[in-house]
Design a protein around this motif. Structure first.
Motif, PDB file in Angstrom:
ATOM      1  N   PHE A 234       0.797  -1.241   0.080  1.00  0.00           N
ATOM      2  CA  PHE A 234      -0.003  -0.137   0.156  1.00  0.00           C
ATOM      3  C   PHE A 234       0.755   0.985  -0.122  1.00  0.00           C
ATOM      4  O   PHE A 234       0.533   2.389  -0.912  1.00  0.00           O
ATOM      5  CB  PHE A 234      -0.908   0.193   1.384  1.00  0.00           C
ATOM      6  CG  PHE A 234      -2.011   0.882   1.125  1.00  0.00           C
ATOM      7  CD1 PHE A 234      -3.410   0.478   0.694  1.00  0.00           C
ATOM      8  CD2 PHE A 234      -1.944   2.159   1.542  1.00  0.00           C
ATOM      9  CE1 PHE A 234      -4.380   1.484   0.933  1.00  0.00           C
ATOM     10  CE2 PHE A 234      -2.826   3.011   1.542  1.00  0.00           C
ATOM     11  CZ  PHE A 234      -4.245   2.699   0.991  1.00  0.00           C
ATOM     12  N   TRP A 238       1.179   4.107  -2.437  1.00  0.00           N
ATOM     13  CA  TRP A 238       0.844   5.719  -2.086  1.00  0.00           C
ATOM     14  C   TRP A 238       1.740   6.593  -2.289  1.00  0.00           C
ATOM     15  O   TRP A 238       1.671   7.718  -2.540  1.00  0.00           O
ATOM     16  CB  TRP A 238       0.341   5.411  -0.481  1.00  0.00           C
ATOM     17  CG  TRP A 238      -0.127   6.622   0.207  1.00  0.00           C
ATOM     18  CD1 TRP A 238      -1.081   7.458  -0.144  1.00  0.00           C
ATOM     19  CD2 TRP A 238       0.824   7.601   0.768  1.00  0.00           C
ATOM     20  NE1 TRP A 238      -1.150   8.656   0.777  1.00  0.00           N
ATOM     21  CE2 TRP A 238       0.264   8.648   1.187  1.00  0.00           C
ATOM     22  CE3 TRP A 238       2.182   7.511   1.423  1.00  0.00           C
ATOM     23  CZ2 TRP A 238       0.654   9.623   1.784  1.00  0.00           C
ATOM     24  CZ3 TRP A 238       2.630   8.522   1.878  1.00  0.00           C
ATOM     25  CH2 TRP A 238       1.704   9.703   2.418  1.00  0.00           C
ATOM     26  N   SER A 294      -8.927   1.226   5.051  1.00  0.00           N
ATOM     27  CA  SER A 294      -7.708   1.450   3.951  1.00  0.00           C
ATOM     28  C   SER A 294      -8.055   1.648   2.794  1.00  0.00           C
ATOM     29  O   SER A 294      -7.585   2.008   1.714  1.00  0.00           O
ATOM     30  CB  SER A 294      -6.634   0.287   4.188  1.00  0.00           C
ATOM     31  OG  SER A 294      -7.433  -0.838   3.831  1.00  0.00           O
ATOM     32  N   MET A 386      -4.133  -0.610  -4.127  1.00  0.00           N
ATOM     33  CA  MET A 386      -4.428  -0.422  -2.949  1.00  0.00           C
ATOM     34  C   MET A 386      -5.826  -1.206  -2.590  1.00  0.00           C
ATOM     35  O   MET A 386      -6.037  -1.430  -1.622  1.00  0.00           O
ATOM     36  CB  MET A 386      -4.952   0.984  -2.648  1.00  0.00           C
ATOM     37  CG  MET A 386      -3.817   2.057  -2.734  1.00  0.00           C
ATOM     38  SD  MET A 386      -4.317   3.691  -2.684  1.00  0.00           S
ATOM     39  CE  MET A 386      -2.711   4.522  -2.367  1.00  0.00           C
TER      40      MET A 386
END
Length: 429
Positions: A234, A238, A294, A386
């Protein structure tokens, strides 16, 4: 009876920590816009140039996080935080002067951000460990939420002020101002005077022995290492999206630094609301909630990739900020309750290392991939990663079923069963 929050706000040591952390976040809020657009404004700079400068800091975080955890468990955590603040003060001032004078070779900037990453490697383990040193166990979530609120309020102020300064007179002055604020934060945390811990008074075990002990604590919790695997992938995408691809798209399609500053400010307002909600919401299954939250990381980058209008991106960024602040507070509070205090910083350093391990790869690849395929397409791929990683974590039973309260007769730090010990992995001898 006074509430937990009011009691904390009358505690001098907690207030000093709150002020120091708030000032540090104010200083850090200047950096994303100032460095990103300061580098992109250099003659001949490209997305790849920005990747090189930012990747240096991320690499340092990965290399030194475990050592940071050992240091934060071995030495007074207030002194560790003070040292990190003062090193950041110096480095931000130097980077600012480099940009102001025009003597800013890429390798020189990368060296400064690398050293900033070394200082940053001390901060997360020390902050995770110092809060239980000051805050009673029953008030941990309130303490984490109040510190988060202070930091995120400062973040909004810093992003607004930093964006104005960057647009008006350039990133150099913003970074010099950040260095000054870091200096004051170091003075505040230096007044905590937590004293010498018992481990400081005697010869302790070797660094490798302490790392092995921390690894044993880390791998004994399936919910912990599985989530960290998720965070690793992630954070990779990100960082690519947030630190490189987002500013590139903002510069080419949304109007430049002003638009990106607006997105970051709106995101920070979401962080503030998330902190307020975390003061009242006590989820029975906090790690399940962490993973569900998330999923909200993907929409802003999906919209950036789809050429959405700025207003839609801002709405999604607000949701990202709200989700990220709540999941951070729930995650940190769960770790502080579940991990023995004397190994908390080391376990936190494994958390940070695993979460950040692929960050440099994401930053390094973001620029070349954007130059080759277009930043918009790469942003769509980041959003997809993600969603997939969040769904994979949610399939693990221990993540869905970990309760906030320990079960009767079982201390929080004891593994549930041999199956929860995870894979038989050991550190190199």
């Amino acid at each position: 009876m006074p509430s937990s929050r009011s009691t904390l706000l009358r505690d001098e040591r907690f207030v000093l920590l709150l002020i120091a952390r708030t000032l540090s976040m104010l200083a850090m809020a200047f950096a994303p816009v100032a460095i990103a657009f300061g580098v992109l404004d250099l003659p001949g700079a490209t997305a790849t140039t920005l990747s090189v400068v930012l990747a240096a800091e991320s690499i340092a975080l990965v290399l030194f996080t475990l050592i940071g955890g050992v240091i934060a468990d071995r030495y007074p955590r207030d002194r560790v935080l003070q040292a990190a603040s003062w090193v950041n003060a110096l480095l931000h001032g130097v980077i600012g002067l480099m940009l102001l004078t025009g003597h800013a070779p890429i390798l020189g900037l990368a060296a400064m951000t690398f050293l900033a990453g070394v200082a940053g490697a001390l901060v997360w383990p020390a902050m995770t460990g110092i809060i239980p040193d000051i805050v009673p166990a029953a008030s941990l979530q309130d303490g984490n939420a109040l510190i988060g609120l202070g930091g995120n309020t400062a973040r909004v102020a810093g992003l607004v002020a930093g964006g104005i300064v960057v647009v008006a007179i350039g990133g150099g002055w913003a970074l010099i101002a950040a260095g000054t604020v870091f200096l004051v934060a170091g003075l505040c945390v230096g007044r905590l005077r937590l004293g010498v811990t018992p481990r400081d008074a005697v010869a302790g075990p070797s660094v490798w022995s302490e790392l092995r002990d921390g690894w044993s604590e880390f791998r004994s919790r399936t919910w912990l290492w599985v989530c960290v695997l998720q965070f690793s992938a992630f954070v990779m995408v990100w960082q690519a999206a947030h630190l490189v691809l987002g500013p590139v798209v903002a510069k080419t399609a949304l109007g430049g630094a002003g638009a990106w500053s607006t997105i970051l400010v709106i995101e920070s307002l979401g962080l503030i609301l998330g902190g307020l909600l975390a003061l009242r919401w006590r989820p029975a299954y906090p790690i399940r909630v962490v993973v569900l939250l998330s999923f909200l990381g993907a929409p802003p980058y999906l919209l950036l990739g789809l050429h959405a209008p700025l207003a839609a991106i801002c709405v999604a960024s607000f949701g990202l900020g709200l989700a990220f602040e709540m999941l951070t507070i729930f995650w940190q509070t769960t770790m502080q309750r579940e991990i023995p205090p004397d190994s908390l910083s080391r376990v936190s350093s494994y958390d940070a290392l695993g979460s950040l391990a692929l960050g440099p790869l994401g930053i390094i690849l973001a620029g070349p991939l954007a130059d080759a395929y277009g930043a918009h397409r790469v942003l769509l791929a980041c959003a997809a990663v993600m969603v997939v990683t969040s769904a994979a974590s949610l399939s693990v039973p221990s993540i869905r079923n970990l309760r906030a309260e320990p079960r009767d007769g079982i201390p929080p730090h004891v593994p549930d069963s041999p199956a929860d010990l995870g894979p038989a992995v050991t550190l190199p001898q």
